[in-house]
Design a protein around this motif. Structure first.
Motif, mmCIF file in Angstrom:
data_model
loop_
_atom_site.group_PDB
_atom_site.id
_atom_site.type_symbol
_atom_site.label_atom_id
_atom_site.label_comp_id
_atom_site.label_asym_id
_atom_site.label_seq_id
_atom_site.Cartn_x
_atom_site.Cartn_y
_atom_site.Cartn_z
ATOM 1 N N ASP A 113 21.347 9.705 25.943
ATOM 2 C CA ASP A 113 21.740 8.915 24.768
ATOM 3 C C ASP A 113 22.460 9.797 23.751
ATOM 4 O OD1 ASP A 113 20.649 6.617 25.798
ATOM 5 O OD2 ASP A 113 18.759 6.773 24.680
ATOM 6 N N LEU A 114 21.941 10.973 23.549
ATOM 7 C CA LEU A 114 22.528 11.900 22.592
ATOM 8 C C LEU A 114 23.907 12.370 23.064
ATOM 9 C CD1 LEU A 114 21.874 13.306 19.924
ATOM 10 C CD2 LEU A 114 20.857 15.168 21.228
ATOM 11 N N LEU A 115 24.022 12.648 24.360
ATOM 12 C CA LEU A 115 25.301 13.083 24.920
ATOM 13 C C LEU A 115 26.357 11.994 24.745
ATOM 14 C CD1 LEU A 115 26.317 15.632 26.385
ATOM 15 C CD2 LEU A 115 25.868 14.461 28.545
ATOM 16 N N GLU A 116 25.965 10.733 24.966
ATOM 17 C CA GLU A 116 26.900 9.614 24.793
ATOM 18 C C GLU A 116 27.307 9.469 23.328
ATOM 19 O OE1 GLU A 116 24.975 6.208 26.406
ATOM 20 O OE2 GLU A 116 25.168 6.872 28.490
ATOM 21 N N ALA A 117 26.380 9.717 22.416
ATOM 22 C CA ALA A 117 26.697 9.619 20.991
ATOM 23 C C ALA A 117 27.672 10.718 20.576
ATOM 24 C CB ALA A 117 25.418 9.703 20.158
ATOM 25 N N VAL A 118 27.489 11.921 21.115
ATOM 26 C CA VAL A 118 28.423 13.008 20.833
ATOM 27 C C VAL A 118 29.804 12.677 21.409
ATOM 28 C CG1 VAL A 118 28.949 15.446 21.248
ATOM 29 C CG2 VAL A 118 26.604 14.751 20.762
ATOM 30 N N ALA A 119 29.821 12.076 22.606
ATOM 31 C CA ALA A 119 31.091 11.737 23.259
ATOM 32 C C ALA A 119 31.868 10.675 22.500
ATOM 33 C CB ALA A 119 30.831 11.264 24.690
ATOM 34 N N ALA A 120 31.173 9.864 21.710
ATOM 35 C CA ALA A 120 31.827 8.760 20.994
ATOM 36 C C ALA A 120 32.578 9.231 19.755
ATOM 37 C CB ALA A 120 30.791 7.710 20.590
ATOM 38 N N ALA A 121 32.465 10.494 19.412
ATOM 39 C CA ALA A 121 33.134 11.018 18.214
ATOM 40 C C ALA A 121 33.819 12.335 18.542
ATOM 41 C CB ALA A 121 32.116 11.227 17.096
ATOM 42 N N ASP A 122 34.857 12.669 17.767
ATOM 43 C CA ASP A 122 35.506 13.968 17.960
ATOM 44 C C ASP A 122 34.532 15.086 17.608
ATOM 45 O OD1 ASP A 122 37.873 12.788 18.765
ATOM 46 O OD2 ASP A 122 38.682 12.712 16.731
ATOM 47 N N GLU A 123 33.923 14.961 16.446
ATOM 48 C CA GLU A 123 32.851 15.852 16.017
ATOM 49 C C GLU A 123 31.869 15.019 15.203
ATOM 50 O OE1 GLU A 123 34.485 20.445 15.684
ATOM 51 O OE2 GLU A 123 34.002 19.326 13.867
ATOM 52 N N ILE A 124 30.608 15.373 15.248
ATOM 53 C CA ILE A 124 29.610 14.554 14.570
ATOM 54 C C ILE A 124 28.460 15.444 14.078
ATOM 55 C CG2 ILE A 124 28.395 14.057 16.741
ATOM 56 C CD1 ILE A 124 27.876 11.213 15.601
ATOM 57 N N GLY A 125 27.882 15.068 12.940
ATOM 58 C CA GLY A 125 26.810 15.856 12.358
ATOM 59 C C GLY A 125 25.443 15.451 12.855
ATOM 60 N N LEU A 126 24.470 16.288 12.547
ATOM 61 C CA LEU A 126 23.102 16.076 13.003
ATOM 62 C C LEU A 126 22.501 14.784 12.478
ATOM 63 C CD1 LEU A 126 20.494 17.106 14.382
ATOM 64 C CD2 LEU A 126 19.983 18.326 12.251
ATOM 65 N N VAL A 127 22.656 14.528 11.181
ATOM 66 C CA VAL A 127 22.052 13.335 10.572
ATOM 67 C C VAL A 127 22.647 12.064 11.165
ATOM 68 C CG1 VAL A 127 21.733 12.056 8.426
ATOM 69 C CG2 VAL A 127 21.501 14.550 8.432
ATOM 70 N N GLU A 128 23.968 12.062 11.332
ATOM 71 C CA GLU A 128 24.617 10.872 11.897
ATOM 72 C C GLU A 128 24.193 10.666 13.352
ATOM 73 O OE1 GLU A 128 29.070 8.860 12.440
ATOM 74 O OE2 GLU A 128 28.859 10.874 11.556
ATOM 75 N N LEU A 129 24.046 11.750 14.110
ATOM 76 C CA LEU A 129 23.584 11.634 15.493
ATOM 77 C C LEU A 129 22.178 11.055 15.550
ATOM 78 C CD1 LEU A 129 24.830 14.898 17.240
ATOM 79 C CD2 LEU A 129 25.310 12.550 17.961
ATOM 80 N N ALA A 130 21.316 11.513 14.667
ATOM 81 C CA ALA A 130 19.953 10.993 14.634
ATOM 82 C C ALA A 130 19.953 9.513 14.305
ATOM 83 C CB ALA A 130 19.133 11.776 13.601
ATOM 84 N N HIS A 131 20.825 9.111 13.376
ATOM 85 C CA HIS A 131 20.906 7.702 12.990
ATOM 86 C C HIS A 131 21.418 6.846 14.159
ATOM 87 C CE1 HIS A 131 21.544 4.164 10.528
ATOM 88 N NE2 HIS A 131 22.811 4.122 10.961
#
Length: 266
Positions: free
Chosen positions: A9-27
């Motif tokens: 799930d986390l890998l897919e969330a990272v893949a959905a953005a060019d770069e993403i922060g920790l708080v946004e990933l957790a959300h």
């Protein structure tokens, strides 16, 4: 299992953005920041995610891109290695040559060098053909393990495509042993009336079959040639390709160094 699922799930969330922060990933994933941080550390350690040292934000690594494109990269490498040999065989015979791979008990055409003759063979790339009914398929099946041949037997009787198609398991195994011994297979109008093909396997560095190349043309025209000489031409060229891919031949005409033996049912 839960950690693996969360990691994906986390890998897919990272893949959905060019770069993403920790708080946004957790959300986005519904994970606690501490859990998110721990999983990210694992993904970074495994090389699937990288952290920008300037922004502390996360992005996918090139390893993920290579993983996703690995099959296509391997296929392109195979095409590149085989292409000059397809052209050499085509120029020597003025018959169409093909590169095929095996997908279980079906072959797929992935490259072709077309004959210049008015009457010539043409097969659309991506076309799928039953392996038992064509030279390329038999050339690859001839070097499969006993387990694979056992599974193949269970599918008999095989579909009859022409009056010459081999449909009985015992008869096909005899044909595969013959192909294994000489290092190439012959399709005598088994897939299409009036068409004859000769094919030889290509081995990878581990000794397993990775593909096969075939030369095909009107049966009446090819039967005027020495088929054993044509078979040796294709076999010899594919042996050169195999060496380029890291294969070290064993003893005998068609025996791979550490691949499967002659076909026998499991």
């Amino acid at each position: 299992m839960q950690s693996v699922a969360r990691g994906f799930d986390l890998l897919e969330a990272v893949a959905a953005a060019d770069e993403i922060g920790l708080v946004e990933l957790a959300h986005r994933t519904g994970l606690q920041p501490s859990t998110t941080h721990r999983l990210l550390a694992t993904l970074i350690a495994c090389g699937y995610v990288v952290q920008n040292p300037q922004t502390s934000r996360y992005r996918l690594s090139h390893k993920v891109v290579e993983l996703a494109g690995g099959q296509e990269h391997r296929m392109q490498r195979l095409r590149t290695a085989v292409r000059p040999h397809l052209l050499m065989i085509r120029d020597a015979t003025d018959e169409t040559t093909n590169l095929c791979v095996l997908d279980r008990f079906t072959i797929v055409y992935v490259d072709q060098a077309e004959s210049s003759r008015t009457v010539r063979m043409f097969t659309e790339l991506g076309r799928r053909v039953p392996a038992h009914a064509c030279a390329a398929g038999k050339a690859m099946l001839a070097f499969q393990t006993g387990d694979v041949i056992g599974d193949l037997r269970e599918r008999a009787p095989f579909p009859s495509l022409t009056p010459h198609t081999i449909t009985a398991a015992d008869e096909l195994e005899v044909e595969l042993r013959r192909a294994h011994a000489r290092g190439y297979a012959i399709d005598r109008e088994e897939y299409e009336d009036g068409v004859l093909c000769i094919a030889a396997p290509i081995f990878g560095s581990d000794g397993e079959v990775v593909a096969a190349a075939s030369v095909s043309g009107p049966a009446a025209r090819l039967l005027r040639q020495d088929l054993s000489e044509l078979g040796e031409l294709v076999r010899g060229r594919m042996l050169e390709v195999s060496r380029e891919l890291g294969y070290e031949p064993g003893e005998g005409a068609g025996t791979p160094a550490n691949g499967a033996g002659a076909p026998t049912a499991a």
